[in-house]
Scaffold this motif. Structure first.
Motif, PDB file in Angstrom:
ATOM      1  N   GLU A 275       0.841  -1.204   0.000  1.00 55.41           N
ATOM      2  CA  GLU A 275       0.000   0.000   0.000  1.00 55.41           C
ATOM      3  C   GLU A 275       0.870   1.246   0.000  1.00 55.41           C
ATOM      4  O   GLU A 275       0.554   2.234  -0.687  1.00 55.41           O
ATOM      5  CB  GLU A 275      -0.920  -0.010   1.220  1.00 55.41           C
ATOM      6  CG  GLU A 275      -1.900  -1.174   1.252  1.00 55.41           C
ATOM      7  CD  GLU A 275      -2.725  -1.173   2.525  1.00 55.41           C
ATOM      8  OE1 GLU A 275      -2.766  -0.136   3.215  1.00 55.41           O
ATOM      9  OE2 GLU A 275      -3.318  -2.230   2.836  1.00 55.41           O
ATOM     10  N   TRP A 276       1.956   1.235   0.765  1.00 54.46           N
ATOM     11  CA  TRP A 276       2.857   2.388   0.779  1.00 54.46           C
ATOM     12  C   TRP A 276       3.386   2.685  -0.620  1.00 54.46           C
ATOM     13  O   TRP A 276       3.494   3.844  -1.010  1.00 54.46           O
ATOM     14  CB  TRP A 276       4.056   2.125   1.697  1.00 54.46           C
ATOM     15  CG  TRP A 276       3.743   1.892   3.134  1.00 54.46           C
ATOM     16  CD1 TRP A 276       2.577   2.169   3.785  1.00 54.46           C
ATOM     17  CD2 TRP A 276       4.614   1.313   4.108  1.00 54.46           C
ATOM     18  NE1 TRP A 276       2.663   1.800   5.104  1.00 54.46           N
ATOM     19  CE2 TRP A 276       3.904   1.278   5.332  1.00 54.46           C
ATOM     20  CE3 TRP A 276       5.920   0.827   4.073  1.00 54.46           C
ATOM     21  CZ2 TRP A 276       4.481   0.771   6.507  1.00 54.46           C
ATOM     22  CZ3 TRP A 276       6.487   0.332   5.236  1.00 54.46           C
ATOM     23  CH2 TRP A 276       5.771   0.307   6.436  1.00 54.46           C
ATOM     24  N   LEU A 277       3.703   1.621  -1.345  1.00 55.21           N
ATOM     25  CA  LEU A 277       4.353   1.785  -2.648  1.00 55.21           C
ATOM     26  C   LEU A 277       3.362   1.844  -3.808  1.00 55.21           C
ATOM     27  O   LEU A 277       3.746   2.205  -4.927  1.00 55.21           O
ATOM     28  CB  LEU A 277       5.331   0.625  -2.882  1.00 55.21           C
ATOM     29  CG  LEU A 277       6.451   0.462  -1.845  1.00 55.21           C
ATOM     30  CD1 LEU A 277       7.275  -0.785  -2.148  1.00 55.21           C
ATOM     31  CD2 LEU A 277       7.335   1.692  -1.800  1.00 55.21           C
ATOM     32  N   GLY A 278       2.121   1.462  -3.559  1.00 55.49           N
ATOM     33  CA  GLY A 278       1.132   1.453  -4.631  1.00 55.49           C
ATOM     34  C   GLY A 278       1.435   0.429  -5.701  1.00 55.49           C
ATOM     35  O   GLY A 278       1.279   0.698  -6.899  1.00 55.49           O
ATOM     36  N   VAL A 279       1.881  -0.764  -5.294  1.00 52.48           N
ATOM     37  CA  VAL A 279       2.241  -1.815  -6.247  1.00 52.48           C
ATOM     38  C   VAL A 279       1.409  -3.058  -5.976  1.00 52.48           C
ATOM     39  O   VAL A 279       0.729  -3.175  -4.951  1.00 52.48           O
ATOM     40  CB  VAL A 279       3.745  -2.163  -6.163  1.00 52.48           C
ATOM     41  CG1 VAL A 279       4.592  -0.963  -6.560  1.00 52.48           C
ATOM     42  CG2 VAL A 279       4.116  -2.625  -4.743  1.00 52.48           C
ATOM     43  N   ALA A 280       1.466  -4.011  -6.905  1.00 49.20           N
ATOM     44  CA  ALA A 280       0.680  -5.235  -6.792  1.00 49.20           C
ATOM     45  C   ALA A 280       1.181  -6.106  -5.641  1.00 49.20           C
ATOM     46  O   ALA A 280       2.375  -6.132  -5.320  1.00 49.20           O
ATOM     47  CB  ALA A 280       0.749  -6.014  -8.103  1.00 49.20           C
TER      48      ALA A 280
END
Length: 441
Positions: A275-280
């Motif tokens: 969530e912090w990185l906005g990745v899968a």
């Protein structure tokens, strides 16, 4: 940020998490031309493979945990911060802390580990604590020991039986190790210490939704482990996942088991790094990293350990165990050194599996080295030597070795101290109530 750091032009590496992976990366970067900031919300590095032994009164907390600052005291280029990370600003290259401050980074390593997962039943956590931290271990130890103390004073046979029933949910290595050790505690260690109860009447129930215990091991070792547990007095229930968990007990396969002590060992959930990185992320919340352990689209960010979903060259998932995290930390350090030397590109991570180990009791274990498989007393000795070897410091190795030798020869566990909560709980109408913090009322 201090003035000294603000004026420091060296490459700045921020490592979030001082577990096996994060600490290994920091150690492997000794002497590199950079400065490092290591952030953790606890002040200690924890040897998680032996955490269950703290929970079952075999070892003291100080024998499996070490202050991070002490471990890195001679590394002048390393700054250790006791803080909680709230997020990451990838564009500005900042790690955001929960107090509103931030740290700028050139390279970021996220190794924040995982917590237990309740598969959509987070309300079960107050009734069935998991085992990931020292706080978890001391909470479980307190509940186990208080159950015997309360049973000693309980006149009602049904309530006494529930107090002497211990349920472990999940039959992976942690669940198997907990079940075997609790059975030994009840059936051997405590036998002569109570007057109103016979601790040998305690029930230890191990519940697994799958078809066998230790599913990651070969079927023959799994069968051996189950039979060994049953010889210790553990009731192994397979193929029936838990459908209800309350302060009064558990329900599985249509059966209700009243129990005062329930321990969760059935699943894990990664930190919110994805969530912090906005990745899968995968179903467990782990970041689906690139082959070189970087976050997709962000080569300056590495994600390792239980926070990352790593796939081996043959397509199999890399297990979430300490050796894998250490290897990933070493790979990240090697990649960072290459980049600092001006080398472009990065090599994929190659996991080398050294074997799977699990202990069942004080003289029983199973080991799978691939072609070589061991079981019984010899496997137990190898398991013990391997764990002692990886402990930090001569004092800790000697302390743990002496504790195990004492348990092995005398059936005595010296860490049976109830150090938190109330040892004299108020009477309850049914089962004792628990607060959300684990203290018992």
């Amino acid at each position: 940020m201090s003035a000294t750091h603000a004026e420091d032009s060296r490459h700045h590496l921020v490592v979030v998490g001082a577990g096996f992976g994060g600490l290994e990366a920091v150690h492997r970067l000794a002497g590199a031309p950079l400065r490092i900031t290591l952030i953790d919300r606890r002040n200690h590095h924890l040897f998680q493979p032996l955490l269950y032994q703290v929970a079952t009164a075999s070892l003291a907390t100080s024998e499996i945990a070490w202050p991070i600052r002490h471990l890195l005291r001679r590394r002048r280029e390393v700054t250790t911060l006791l803080a909680t990370v709230a997020g990451v600003d990838k564009q500005a290259r900042r790690v955001l802390l929960d107090d509103g401050s931030f740290l700028s980074y050139d390279t970021l390593v996220i190794a924040t580990g995982a917590r237990h997962a309740y598969f959509g039943h987070d309300d079960w956590e107050s009734f069935a604590p998991g085992l990931k931290t020292l706080e978890d271990a001391t909470t479980i130890r307190r509940r186990i020991l208080l159950a015997f103390e309360r049973a000693e004073r309980e006149a009602d046979p049904a309530r006494r039986k529930a107090l002497l029933t211990f349920v472990i949910i999940g039959a992976g290595p942690t669940g198997v190790e907990l079940a075997g050790t609790i059975a030994e505690l009840a059936h051997m260690t405590l036998v002569d210490e109570f007057r109103s109860i016979d601790t040998r009447e305690a029930r230890v129930v191990l519940i697994e939704g799958g078809p066998r215990v230790l599913a990651a091991f070969t079927e023959d070792l799994s069968t051996y482990a189950q039979r060994s547990l049953e010889k210790l007095g553990v009731e192994v229930e397979l193929g029936s996942p838990v459908t209800e968990c309350t302060a009064n007990g558990v329900v599985y396969g249509g059966k209700t088991v009243p129990a005062a002590t329930i321990i969760w060992a059935a699943g894990v959930q990664a930190s919110p790094a994805a969530e912090w990185l906005g990745v899968a992320a995968d179903r467990a919340g782990r970041v689906q990293v690139e082959a070189d352990l970087t976050a997709p689209g962000n080569p300056e960010i590495f994600v390792i350990g239980d926070t990352a979903a790593v796939v081996a060259p043959d397509g199999s998932p890399v297990p979430g165990i300490a050796p894998a995290a250490k290897q990933q930390g070493g790979h990240v350090a090697q990649t960072i050194r290459a980049r600092l030397a001006g080398q472009s590109g990065s090599s994929p991570f190659r996991y080398q599996h050294a074997g799977s180990l699990a202990t069942i009791g004080k003289r029983l274990a199973v080991i799978d080295f691939g072609r070589i498989k061991l079981r019984g007393a010899l496997a137990w000795w190898i398991w013990g030597l391997a764990h002692i070897y990886f402990l930090i410091g001569v004092r800790n190795r000697l302390s743990v070795a002496l504790s195990w030798l004492w348990i092995h020869t005398r059936d005595q566990r010296s860490s049976r101290l109830i150090t938190q909560g109330s040892a004299s709980p108020k009477p309850a109408a049914s089962m004792p109530a628990r607060t959300s913090e684990g203290a018992e009322l």
